[in-house]
Design a protein around this motif. Structure first.
Motif, PDB file in Angstrom:
ATOM      1  N   MET A  15       0.826  -1.202   0.000  1.00  0.00           N
ATOM      2  CA  MET A  15       0.000   0.000   0.000  1.00  0.00           C
ATOM      3  C   MET A  15       0.866   1.260   0.000  1.00  0.00           C
ATOM      4  O   MET A  15       0.586   2.217  -0.720  1.00  0.00           O
ATOM      5  N   VAL A  16       1.916   1.234   0.811  1.00  0.00           N
ATOM      6  CA  VAL A  16       2.798   2.402   0.874  1.00  0.00           C
ATOM      7  C   VAL A  16       3.507   2.594  -0.460  1.00  0.00           C
ATOM      8  O   VAL A  16       3.595   3.712  -0.985  1.00  0.00           O
ATOM      9  N   ARG A  17       4.017   1.506  -1.035  1.00  0.00           N
ATOM     10  CA  ARG A  17       4.713   1.612  -2.321  1.00  0.00           C
ATOM     11  C   ARG A  17       3.781   2.114  -3.418  1.00  0.00           C
ATOM     12  O   ARG A  17       4.172   2.941  -4.249  1.00  0.00           O
ATOM     13  N   VAL A  75      16.708   6.752  -4.338  1.00  0.00           N
ATOM     14  CA  VAL A  75      16.045   5.567  -3.788  1.00  0.00           C
ATOM     15  C   VAL A  75      15.311   5.963  -2.513  1.00  0.00           C
ATOM     16  O   VAL A  75      15.883   6.623  -1.644  1.00  0.00           O
ATOM     17  N   LEU A  76      14.054   5.567  -2.404  1.00  0.00           N
ATOM     18  CA  LEU A  76      13.312   5.687  -1.151  1.00  0.00           C
ATOM     19  C   LEU A  76      13.363   4.325  -0.483  1.00  0.00           C
ATOM     20  O   LEU A  76      12.790   3.361  -0.981  1.00  0.00           O
ATOM     21  N   MET A  77      14.065   4.238   0.638  1.00  0.00           N
ATOM     22  CA  MET A  77      14.369   2.961   1.279  1.00  0.00           C
ATOM     23  C   MET A  77      13.676   2.845   2.638  1.00  0.00           C
ATOM     24  O   MET A  77      13.958   3.618   3.555  1.00  0.00           O
ATOM     25  N   ASP A  78      12.779   1.873   2.756  1.00  0.00           N
ATOM     26  CA  ASP A  78      12.162   1.610   4.054  1.00  0.00           C
ATOM     27  C   ASP A  78      13.236   1.070   4.994  1.00  0.00           C
ATOM     28  O   ASP A  78      14.061   0.250   4.583  1.00  0.00           O
ATOM     29  N   VAL A  79      13.242   1.529   6.232  1.00  0.00           N
ATOM     30  CA  VAL A  79      14.280   1.063   7.146  1.00  0.00           C
ATOM     31  C   VAL A  79      13.993  -0.315   7.718  1.00  0.00           C
ATOM     32  O   VAL A  79      14.904  -1.023   8.146  1.00  0.00           O
ATOM     33  N   ARG A  80      12.737  -0.727   7.708  1.00  0.00           N
ATOM     34  CA  ARG A  80      12.386  -2.036   8.268  1.00  0.00           C
ATOM     35  C   ARG A  80      11.813  -2.907   7.155  1.00  0.00           C
ATOM     36  O   ARG A  80      10.670  -2.724   6.735  1.00  0.00           O
ATOM     37  N   MET A  81      12.648  -3.861   6.677  1.00  0.00           N
ATOM     38  CA  MET A  81      12.228  -4.748   5.594  1.00  0.00           C
ATOM     39  C   MET A  81      12.694  -6.170   5.861  1.00  0.00           C
ATOM     40  O   MET A  81      13.652  -6.379   6.611  1.00  0.00           O
ATOM     41  N   PHE A  92       8.518   6.367  12.471  1.00  0.00           N
ATOM     42  CA  PHE A  92       8.843   7.170  13.654  1.00  0.00           C
ATOM     43  C   PHE A  92      10.161   7.902  13.452  1.00  0.00           C
ATOM     44  O   PHE A  92      11.176   7.286  13.123  1.00  0.00           O
ATOM     45  N   GLU A  93      10.164   9.214  13.682  1.00  0.00           N
ATOM     46  CA  GLU A  93      11.358  10.008  13.437  1.00  0.00           C
ATOM     47  C   GLU A  93      12.489   9.735  14.413  1.00  0.00           C
ATOM     48  O   GLU A  93      13.643  10.043  14.139  1.00  0.00           O
ATOM     49  N   ASN A  94      12.177   9.156  15.593  1.00  0.00           N
ATOM     50  CA  ASN A  94      13.242   8.893  16.568  1.00  0.00           C
ATOM     51  C   ASN A  94      13.712   7.446  16.532  1.00  0.00           C
ATOM     52  O   ASN A  94      14.301   6.945  17.484  1.00  0.00           O
ATOM     53  N   ASP A  95      13.487   6.779  15.421  1.00  0.00           N
ATOM     54  CA  ASP A  95      13.848   5.376  15.260  1.00  0.00           C
ATOM     55  C   ASP A  95      15.366   5.203  15.209  1.00  0.00           C
ATOM     56  O   ASP A  95      16.050   5.907  14.464  1.00  0.00           O
ATOM     57  N   PHE A 140      15.942  11.503   5.672  1.00  0.00           N
ATOM     58  CA  PHE A 140      14.826  10.601   5.933  1.00  0.00           C
ATOM     59  C   PHE A 140      13.496  11.333   5.780  1.00  0.00           C
ATOM     60  O   PHE A 140      13.425  12.553   5.862  1.00  0.00           O
ATOM     61  N   LEU A 141      12.468  10.535   5.533  1.00  0.00           N
ATOM     62  CA  LEU A 141      11.106  11.039   5.413  1.00  0.00           C
ATOM     63  C   LEU A 141      10.185  10.172   6.259  1.00  0.00           C
ATOM     64  O   LEU A 141      10.402   8.965   6.390  1.00  0.00           O
ATOM     65  N   LEU A 142       9.167  10.796   6.816  1.00  0.00           N
ATOM     66  CA  LEU A 142       8.148  10.039   7.534  1.00  0.00           C
ATOM     67  C   LEU A 142       7.094   9.554   6.549  1.00  0.00           C
ATOM     68  O   LEU A 142       6.775  10.244   5.578  1.00  0.00           O
ATOM     69  N   LYS A 143       6.552   8.375   6.808  1.00  0.00           N
ATOM     70  CA  LYS A 143       5.532   7.825   5.910  1.00  0.00           C
ATOM     71  C   LYS A 143       4.275   8.681   5.884  1.00  0.00           C
ATOM     72  O   LYS A 143       3.513   8.630   4.926  1.00  0.00           O
ATOM     73  N   ARG A 144       4.086   9.491   6.927  1.00  0.00           N
ATOM     74  CA  ARG A 144       2.906  10.349   6.961  1.00  0.00           C
ATOM     75  C   ARG A 144       3.167  11.722   6.333  1.00  0.00           C
ATOM     76  O   ARG A 144       2.314  12.610   6.403  1.00  0.00           O
TER      77      ARG A 144
END
Length: 208
Positions: free
Chosen positions: A1-3, A40-46, A74-77, A91-95
């Motif tokens: 969904m995010v992609r 590249v937009l890279m998700d940190v948790r994959m 989360f920005e403080n991840d 970095f960017l937040l998903k929201r």
């Protein structure tokens, strides 16, 4: 969904094109090596390989690597901080709003860093123990900074552009650019974000 949402937003822009997608970190490394995108937009948790390792592998293995922006909830991840340490451009937040996403891609495509001073201060305060920068003692590079370069690094940490640094220090834009380049070289940083992280982790700048 995010992609899917990211693709719809970016493909709607006349100057941007989504050339590929990946569902796992390992797939992301493979796709990027094959398609060689600019950003590249890279998700940190994959799955398989997280975004930190994927970012590190790409930056280490490609002679002309893409600019990588990590995407997180989360920005403080801790993952975000570690990704920035290994060379992510920001970095960017998903929201994040659609216009912020588009602006971020254009910004890093121009080889600028996506530096949010307040957020980076918070990350450094939460995760950046002094002395971790590059695995080297702080004195190894801090002692080599000239007084003007030290001033420039402090202004970089505030998120100022080269033009703004030039105005603050009453020097020409070319001179400011030269000082920034010297700071990057002496800190061993790939970009402004890494330089600022090095400054926090060495204790040269404190999050407070």
């Amino acid at each position: 969904m995010v992609r899917t949402a990211l693709r719809v937003i970016l493909d709607a822009e006349p100057d941007l094109e989504v050339v590929g997608e990946a569902a796992t970190g390992a797939e992301a490394v493979s796709v990027v090596r094959e398609l060689r995108p600019d950003v590249v937009l890279m998700d940190v948790r994959m799955p398989e390989i997280d975004g930190i390792r994927a970012t590190e592998q790409l930056l280490a293995s490609l002679t002309d690597p893409p600019r990588i922006v990590v995407v997180t909830t989360f920005e403080n991840d801790q993952y975000v901080y570690d990704a920035l340490r290994v060379g992510a451009a920001g970095f960017l937040l998903k929201r994040a709003a659609a216009e912020d996403l588009v602006d971020a891609v254009r910004l890093v495509a121009r080889s600028d860093s996506l530096l949010y001073p307040a957020a980076l201060r918070g990350l450094a305060a939460a995760h950046g123990a002094p002395g971790r920068a590059g695995g080297a003692p702080a004195a190894a590079w801090v002692a080599r900074l000239t007084e003007r370069e030290a001033d420039v690094l402090r202004l970089m940490a505030q998120g100022l552009t080269n033009a703004e640094i030039a105005g603050r220090l009453h020097v020409g834009p070319a001179t400011a650019k030269t000082h920034v380049a010297a700071v990057l070289a002496k800190t061993g940083a790939r970009d402004r974000t890494q330089a600022v992280i090095a400054a926090y982790e060495s204790g040269f700048i404190t999050p407070g």
